[in-house]
Design an enzyme around this catalytic site. Structure first.
Site, PDB file in Angstrom:
ATOM      1  N   SER A  12       0.856  -1.182   0.000  1.00 27.76           N
ATOM      2  CA  SER A  12       0.000   0.000   0.000  1.00 27.76           C
ATOM      3  C   SER A  12       0.892   1.232   0.000  1.00 27.76           C
ATOM      4  CB  SER A  12      -0.935  -0.056   1.216  1.00 27.76           C
ATOM      5  OG  SER A  12      -1.846   1.005   1.178  1.00 27.76           O
ATOM      6  N   HIS A  39      -2.509  -0.902  -3.552  1.00 28.10           N
ATOM      7  CA  HIS A  39      -3.611   0.063  -3.423  1.00 28.10           C
ATOM      8  C   HIS A  39      -3.327   1.256  -4.319  1.00 28.10           C
ATOM      9  CE1 HIS A  39      -4.626  -1.541   0.866  1.00 28.10           C
ATOM     10  NE2 HIS A  39      -5.079  -2.322  -0.102  1.00 28.10           N
ATOM     11  N   ASP A 132      -4.926  -4.320   5.608  1.00 31.83           N
ATOM     12  CA  ASP A 132      -5.283  -5.194   4.489  1.00 31.83           C
ATOM     13  C   ASP A 132      -4.155  -6.207   4.261  1.00 31.83           C
ATOM     14  OD1 ASP A 132      -6.653  -6.247   2.362  1.00 31.83           O
ATOM     15  OD2 ASP A 132      -6.167  -4.629   0.964  1.00 31.83           O
TER      16      ASP A 132
END
Lengths: 195, 281
Positions: A12, A39, A132
């Site tokens: 991310s 992401h 996540d």
């Protein structure tokens, strides 16, 4: 040992540089397929991430299309605003609701990788500022795959690797520069075990 | 539940449970999900397992066979696709610029929105057709497997909180008006002008088991095929081919491809990047 067939990577915040570093160590004849969920903003410049990565590593990097085949040495990146899922031999996309506000979701990618390739999967979780990927990586480990987490102490953002380690304490903790070589070693040792 | 059985044994057992469940659904209810892409299907099945307070897919099978209402809930899980108005504005801009001029050559236009879900795309296309002066001679056939989704589509009511985002999409998609003129505010929903859907036929249709029902100049089916396995995709592409006029147009989702399909040669790209294809003569 089970042959390494698939490397599933999640990242991310700060992920582009981290992914680039990891892929930079992988040779053209790398023996496993690679899938990546980073992401990213929807509506961003399409294909930019893939172009950057493709130009800077020996493997072929492209944005995943639905039902695209998985092949050793080929890197498929989740498109913005789609989940990327692994099937046996190919990938699928979905527009299911975002998970943890994220689409692509790293949990979805890693979880589906564990379902499709079980012990033949290595999951890699890199820098990021949320949780996540922790559930997906734990699933890979539970199915007998290898879990690798970037050292949270030296990651650009520590939250994601920390959450992963909380969920999968037995994961290997490596410095960013050690992850690529470790993947090469995993691919080589498992290739050697084939008749 | 024995979570730490070896990965392969776990996988094999789960695959068996899924196969049995899909077989049961097909025989008891007629819905055939056996050709669906497994990874997404598995996620949605587990979502329903947990939603029912159950622990296994076999447990879900038992409930589904004994409680038709549970089948309805699963059907909703399996069929509702998250969508938005003017999703991928560049696609809608391309539709207006490169497809509408082709449609304009027909005295009467038939459009099929296959897998229309809750209807956001129908209203997007209808608004663009209206602004190009084509809506009056267009009939849109909006179909979905899920009757509840169709009901929402028919209502033309969408969450008001989404309108700011949709307005941006609309403008980027080449919208010519003030977006707010198309809806009125009613509590927390935006209710779209019924005139937009006056020429739309909403009907339940299952792409897997139902056949061709008309000939269309334009078929829009975006982000539906991604839920199907490769073989089922082939079958549905065959259905589209059989439901199209000569030189008909097929519009797929951005990351869907004809490239690996047996039907690839039957089409040529109109706008490659937007996955808009025209059937060859």
């Amino acid at each position: 040992m089970t042959r390494l067939e698939l490397v599933a990577v999640g990242a991310s915040w700060g992920g582009l540089r981290a992914i680039e570093t990891v892929l930079g160590y992988l040779p053209e004849d790398f023996g496993a397929a690679v899938v990546i969920a980073q992401h990213r903003q929807s509506g961003g410049q399409e294909g930019m991430l893939e172009h950057l990565l493709d130009a800077r590593c020996a493997l072929t990097v492209s944005e995943a299309e639905d039902k695209q085949r998985l092949a050793p040495g080929a890197v498929l990146v989740a498109p913005a605003d789609y989940h990327l899922l692994v099937e046996r031999g190919a990938v699928s996309l979905s527009v299911d609701a975002p998970l943890h506000f994220s689409r692509p979701s790293i949990d979805v990618l890693l979880g589906s990788a564990a379902d499709a390739y079980g012990a033949g999967t290595t999951g890699v979780l890199l820098t990021g500022a949320n949780a996540d990927g922790a559930v997906g990586l734990a699933k890979i480990a539970a199915r007998g795959g290898t879990a690798i987490v970037q050292n949270p102490e030296t990651a650009e953002r520590r939250e994601m690797p920390e959450a992963a380690l909380w969920a999968t304490p037995e994961a290997r903790v490596l410095e960013l520069e050690q992850i690529g070589p470790a993947l090469v070693e995993l691919a080589a040792s498992s290739a050697g075990s084939l008749p | 539940m024995a979570l730490r059985v070896s990965g392969d044994a776990h996988e094999a057992r789960e695959r068996l449970e899924i196969e049995l469940l899909l077989e049961a659904i097909q025989r008891a209810y007629g819905y055939d999900f056996r050709g669906y892409a497994v990874a997404s299907l598995r996620r949605r099945l587990w979502h329903r397992v947990y939603g029912e307070g159950l622990e296994t897919i076999s447990g879900l099978q038992e409930r589904i066979l004994h409680e038709p209402a549970c089948m309805d809930r699963l059907l909703r899980d399996l069929s509702i696709n998250v969508t938005e108005m003017f999703r991928d504005p560049s696609f809608h801009r391309a539709l207006r610029a490169h497809v509408f001029p082709l449609l304009r050559t027909y005295p009467f236009i038939r459009v099929w929105n296959a897998g229309c879900s809750t209807g956001e795309e129908i209203y997007s296309v209808a608004i663009a057709l209206h602004e190009e002066g084509l809506l009056e001679r267009t009939r849109i056939y909006a179909t979905d497997i899920d009757e509840a989704a169709l009901e929402r589509a028919r209502s033309g009511a969408f969450p008001l909180e989404r309108m700011q985002f949709y307005t941006e999409n609309y403008q980027r998609a080449g919208g010519k008006e003030s977006f707010s003129r198309y809806y009125s505010t009613d509590g927390n929903v935006a209710r779209f002008d019924p005139a937009l859907a006056a020429g739309t036929v909403f009907a339940q249709h299952n792409l897997v088991t139902d056949g061709s029902f008309n000939e269309f100049q334009l078929i829009v089916c975006r982000n539906v095929l991604i839920y199907f396995g490769a073989e089922l995709q082939e079958k549905v592409l065959g259905l589209f081919g059989a439901s199209m006029t000569r030189l008909g147009v097929l519009a797929l989702g951005r990351k869907e491809s004809l490239r690996h399909s047996r039907h690839a040669d039957e089409y040529e790209p109109i706008v490659e990047a937007e996955k808009i294809f025209r059937r060859r003569a």
